[in-house]
Design an enzyme around this catalytic site. Structure first.
Site, PDB file in Angstrom:
ATOM      1  N   GLU A 146      31.124  36.482  53.356  1.00 12.28           N
ATOM      2  CA  GLU A 146      31.518  37.035  54.534  1.00 12.28           C
ATOM      3  C   GLU A 146      31.231  38.526  54.480  1.00 12.28           C
ATOM      4  O   GLU A 146      31.706  39.129  53.483  1.00 12.28           O
ATOM      5  CB  GLU A 146      32.961  36.872  54.692  1.00 12.28           C
ATOM      6  CG  GLU A 146      33.729  37.730  55.758  1.00 12.28           C
ATOM      7  CD  GLU A 146      35.245  37.626  55.693  1.00 12.28           C
ATOM      8  OE1 GLU A 146      35.730  38.229  56.441  1.00 12.28           O
ATOM      9  OE2 GLU A 146      35.847  36.734  55.045  1.00 12.28           O
ATOM     10  N   GLU A 155      29.399  51.673  58.591  1.00 11.18           N
ATOM     11  CA  GLU A 155      29.954  51.309  57.241  1.00 11.18           C
ATOM     12  C   GLU A 155      29.229  50.284  56.911  1.00 11.18           C
ATOM     13  O   GLU A 155      28.794  49.943  55.702  1.00 11.18           O
ATOM     14  CB  GLU A 155      31.141  51.216  57.030  1.00 11.18           C
ATOM     15  CG  GLU A 155      31.797  52.499  57.354  1.00 11.18           C
ATOM     16  CD  GLU A 155      32.777  52.738  58.834  1.00 11.18           C
ATOM     17  OE1 GLU A 155      32.101  51.965  59.660  1.00 11.18           O
ATOM     18  OE2 GLU A 155      33.588  53.301  58.793  1.00 11.18           O
ATOM     19  N   PRO A 196      29.941  40.623  76.165  1.00 13.05           N
ATOM     20  CA  PRO A 196      30.226  41.402  74.725  1.00 13.05           C
ATOM     21  C   PRO A 196      29.376  40.603  73.808  1.00 13.05           C
ATOM     22  O   PRO A 196      29.076  41.134  72.730  1.00 13.05           O
ATOM     23  CB  PRO A 196      31.460  41.307  74.681  1.00 13.05           C
ATOM     24  CG  PRO A 196      32.198  41.413  76.125  1.00 13.05           C
ATOM     25  CD  PRO A 196      31.228  40.518  77.063  1.00 13.05           C
ATOM     26  N   CYS A 387      58.175  39.283  41.299  1.00 16.15           N
ATOM     27  CA  CYS A 387      57.770  40.659  41.011  1.00 16.15           C
ATOM     28  C   CYS A 387      59.083  41.457  41.051  1.00 16.15           C
ATOM     29  O   CYS A 387      60.127  41.583  40.313  1.00 16.15           O
ATOM     30  CB  CYS A 387      56.640  40.993  41.373  1.00 16.15           C
ATOM     31  SG  CYS A 387      55.720  42.414  40.671  1.00 16.15           S
ATOM     32  N   HIS A 521      53.268  36.577  40.174  1.00 22.26           N
ATOM     33  CA  HIS A 521      53.073  36.490  41.691  1.00 22.26           C
ATOM     34  C   HIS A 521      52.676  34.949  41.983  1.00 22.26           C
ATOM     35  O   HIS A 521      51.457  34.655  41.925  1.00 22.26           O
ATOM     36  CB  HIS A 521      52.176  37.429  42.350  1.00 22.26           C
ATOM     37  CG  HIS A 521      52.625  38.754  42.497  1.00 22.26           C
ATOM     38  ND1 HIS A 521      53.221  39.326  43.459  1.00 22.26           N
ATOM     39  CD2 HIS A 521      52.590  39.800  41.632  1.00 22.26           C
ATOM     40  CE1 HIS A 521      53.503  40.409  43.328  1.00 22.26           C
ATOM     41  NE2 HIS A 521      52.998  40.715  42.165  1.00 22.26           N
ATOM     42  N   GLU A 523      52.787  33.280  44.097  1.00 24.23           N
ATOM     43  CA  GLU A 523      52.271  32.878  45.497  1.00 24.23           C
ATOM     44  C   GLU A 523      50.892  32.920  45.550  1.00 24.23           C
ATOM     45  O   GLU A 523      49.955  32.129  46.584  1.00 24.23           O
ATOM     46  CB  GLU A 523      52.808  33.947  46.813  1.00 24.23           C
ATOM     47  CG  GLU A 523      52.238  35.432  46.595  1.00 24.23           C
ATOM     48  CD  GLU A 523      53.034  36.265  45.679  1.00 24.23           C
ATOM     49  OE1 GLU A 523      52.951  37.379  45.514  1.00 24.23           O
ATOM     50  OE2 GLU A 523      53.925  35.689  44.751  1.00 24.23           O
TER      51      GLU A 523
END
EC number: 6.3.4.2
Length: 555
Positions: A146, A155, A196, A387, A521, A523
């Site tokens: 990606e 950039e 567009p 955490c 963490h 998750e």
């Protein structure tokens, strides 16, 4: 079908017209489809910002920092890749302009360019190419990359030029470019506008890249006539113009792309070996998403709630905990400062079935998190701390139960007389300014041993040792452990294998049905198809509380 080529194929995903179109989700969904066809897939994100990594960036600007097993601080899209593909990626999955330029400048200083004038082409693009090509290992069929930003951003130009060069070098038959674009809807005229997208594709072609497929993002269904027009004007096969309107759930996106034929078109164009998509696991997931038996509300008490992306992995892990219990989870966003007082906590948390206290940094909002924890403890509301959430549970226990009213963390008060949370010894130099802040926390996968008979060990299916990802500088002060156990009844139910670091705390089940926290963490290791046990346990406790309340009301 048998493969006709052993070359690793590259799929590049670019975006046009606007940011936040869901490039990461689209790329992840395509990756999930290819994996379900039996292909070996890995993914990578090219980020155009000059930071080396997002570790020191404000969550309001960037969203969450996703930590990999090897301790890399990466973009939140890496989390999408891991969740959709159910794989563990490493730091090489995230490339930033800052990393690339740092490496090129370091090589120049070492004299590796032998006096060459160092330029964007070829030196910067060669470094980017190296990082893309090293993903193409022998055990990988497809690399999906990606490209962050939007076509036209200054950039992104070196990355897009590199994509063009990779296509030239590895062969056009081995590279596939997917361009994601917005179809804006103009209310007064009642039309979806294609101009567009046409301009976006024209900008991409000016760079030298002709997209092989276009994914059209819209807030409504896309008529066939629109797809035909874009096919004609952008010189893309009509079957490769894919409509992807907003879906009910992000986990519906693979089905949408498959129905539109994107994965079939990709494998045909890249001449990849494949089988039909195996929907077994994904169909079970979608059944849990759309046909729940329960619905519960979980409050997420944080300081960055104005930008939900700051807690993206946490909210997805909470929802996955719901999938494990055939429950739909509604996440209620609660600003931590609103819970500083008992009245505020009762007002904002009185209607929820469970609470999650996520990680964070800095003093702001901590008193509110402590207030939310006190409310949960006193009212037997299931709570999971992550955490900083663990540290706040320890502070609340010390202040409310262990008779240490001025207990605090050295992060918030360096001169506190009772530092129940203190700086880890190896982190002192960084906190005092003697070293770089970026990339120096306790990062990555670490083991912990769990106490027998504890809630956390039960949640982990009885495993005595587990591994989780970490990102922190502060820890429970061991000097207070005994006092907190005796006076507050807090159980330190998991520690590092050498017993030096507290990794899990909880209250006994006789005291509270589910008040559990980890310094890690978890998750970050949750998957929609493999929910993390701590989040599954939180939602299970929430459902049980809701069911018990309903029975009490009926009695």
């Amino acid at each position: 079908m048998q493969p006709t080529s052993t070359t690793t194929k590259h799929i590049f995903v670019t975006g046009g017209v606007a940011s936040s179109l869901g490039k990461g989700l689209t790329a992840s969904s395509l990756g999930a489809l290819l994996k379900a066809r039996g292909l070996r897939v890995t993914m990578q994100k090219l980020d155009p910002y000059l930071n080396v990594d997002p570790g020191t960036m404000n969550p309001f600007q960037h969203g969450e920092v996703f930590v990999t097993n090897d301790g890399a601080e990466t973009d939140l899209d890496i989390g999408h890749y891991e969740r959709f593909l159910d794989v563990d990626l490493d730091g090489s999955a995230n490339v930033t302009t800052g990393q690339v330029y740092s490496q090129v400048i370091a090589k120049e200083r070492r004299g590796e360019y032998l006096g060459d004038t160092v330029q964007v082409i070829p030196h910067i693009t060669n470094e980017i190419k190296h990082r893309i090509r090293r993903m193409a290992a022998e055990d990988v069929d497809v690399v999906i990359t990606e490209v962050g930003g939007t076509v036209g951003d200054i950039e992104s130009l070196p990355f897009l030029e590199t994509v063009r060069q990779v296509r030239h070098e590895v062969g056009r038959d081995n590279v596939f470019v997917v361009h994601i674009s917005l179809l804006p809807y103009i209310g007064p005229s009642g039309e979806l506008k294609t101009k567009p997208t046409q301009h976006s594709v024209a900008a991409l072609r000016n760079i030298g890249i002709q997209p092989d497929a276009i994914v059209l993002r819209a807030d409504r269904e896309v008529p066939t006539a629109i797809k035909r027009k874009i096919s004609l004007m952008c010189d893309v096969d009509e079957t490769a113009v894919v409509a992807c309107p907003d879906a009910r759930s992000i986990y519906d996106i693979p089905k949408v792309l498959h129905t539109e034929g994107l994965d079939a078109y990709v494998v045909r164009k890249l001449d990849l070996p494949f089988r039909d998509v195996d929907w077994t696991t994904w169909d079970d997931l979608l059944d849990r998403v759309h046909n729940p038996d329960h619905e519960v509300t979980v409050a997420l008490v944080g300081k960055y709630i104005d930008l939900p992306d700051a807690y993206l992995s946490v909210t997805e892990a909470i929802r996955a905990g719901g999938f494990a219990n055939k429950a739909r989870v509604k996440v209620k966003w609660v600003t931590s400062d609103d819970c500083r007082t008992a009245a505020g906590a009762a007002e904002h948390l009185g209607d929820v079935d469970a609470i999650c206290i996520p990680g964070g940094f800095g003093e702001r909002g901590v008193d509110g998190k402590v207030g939310a924890i006190r409310y949960a403890r006193e009212n037997k509301v299931p709570l999971l701390g992550l955490c900083l959430g663990l540290q706040c549970i320890v502070i609340e226990a010390a202040r409310s139960l262990a008779e240490i009213p001025d207990a605090n963390s050295t992060e918030f008060d360096a001169a506190t007389s009772h530092p129940v949370i203190s700086t880890m010894e190896e982190q002192l130099a960084y906190v005092e300014g003697a070293g770089d802040l970026g990339g120096t926390m306790r990062l990555g996968l670490y083991p912990a041993k769990l106490a027998e008979g504890s809630l956390v060990r039960e949640a982990y299916d009885g495993q005595p040792y587990v591994e989780e990802r970490h990102r922190h500088r502060y820890e429970v002060n061991n000097a207070y452990r005994s006092e907190l156990e005796k006076k507050a009844g807090l159980v330190f139910s998991g520690t590092s294998p050498d017993n030096k670091l507290v990794e899990y705390v909880e209250y006994p089940r006789e005291t509270h049905p589910y008040l559990v926290a980890t310094q890690a963490h978890p998750e970050l290791r949750s998957r929609p198809t493999r929910p993390h046990p701590l989040f599954a346990g939180l939602v299970k406790a929430a459902v049980a509380r809701q069911v018990a309340a309903a029975k009490g009301a009926d009695a």
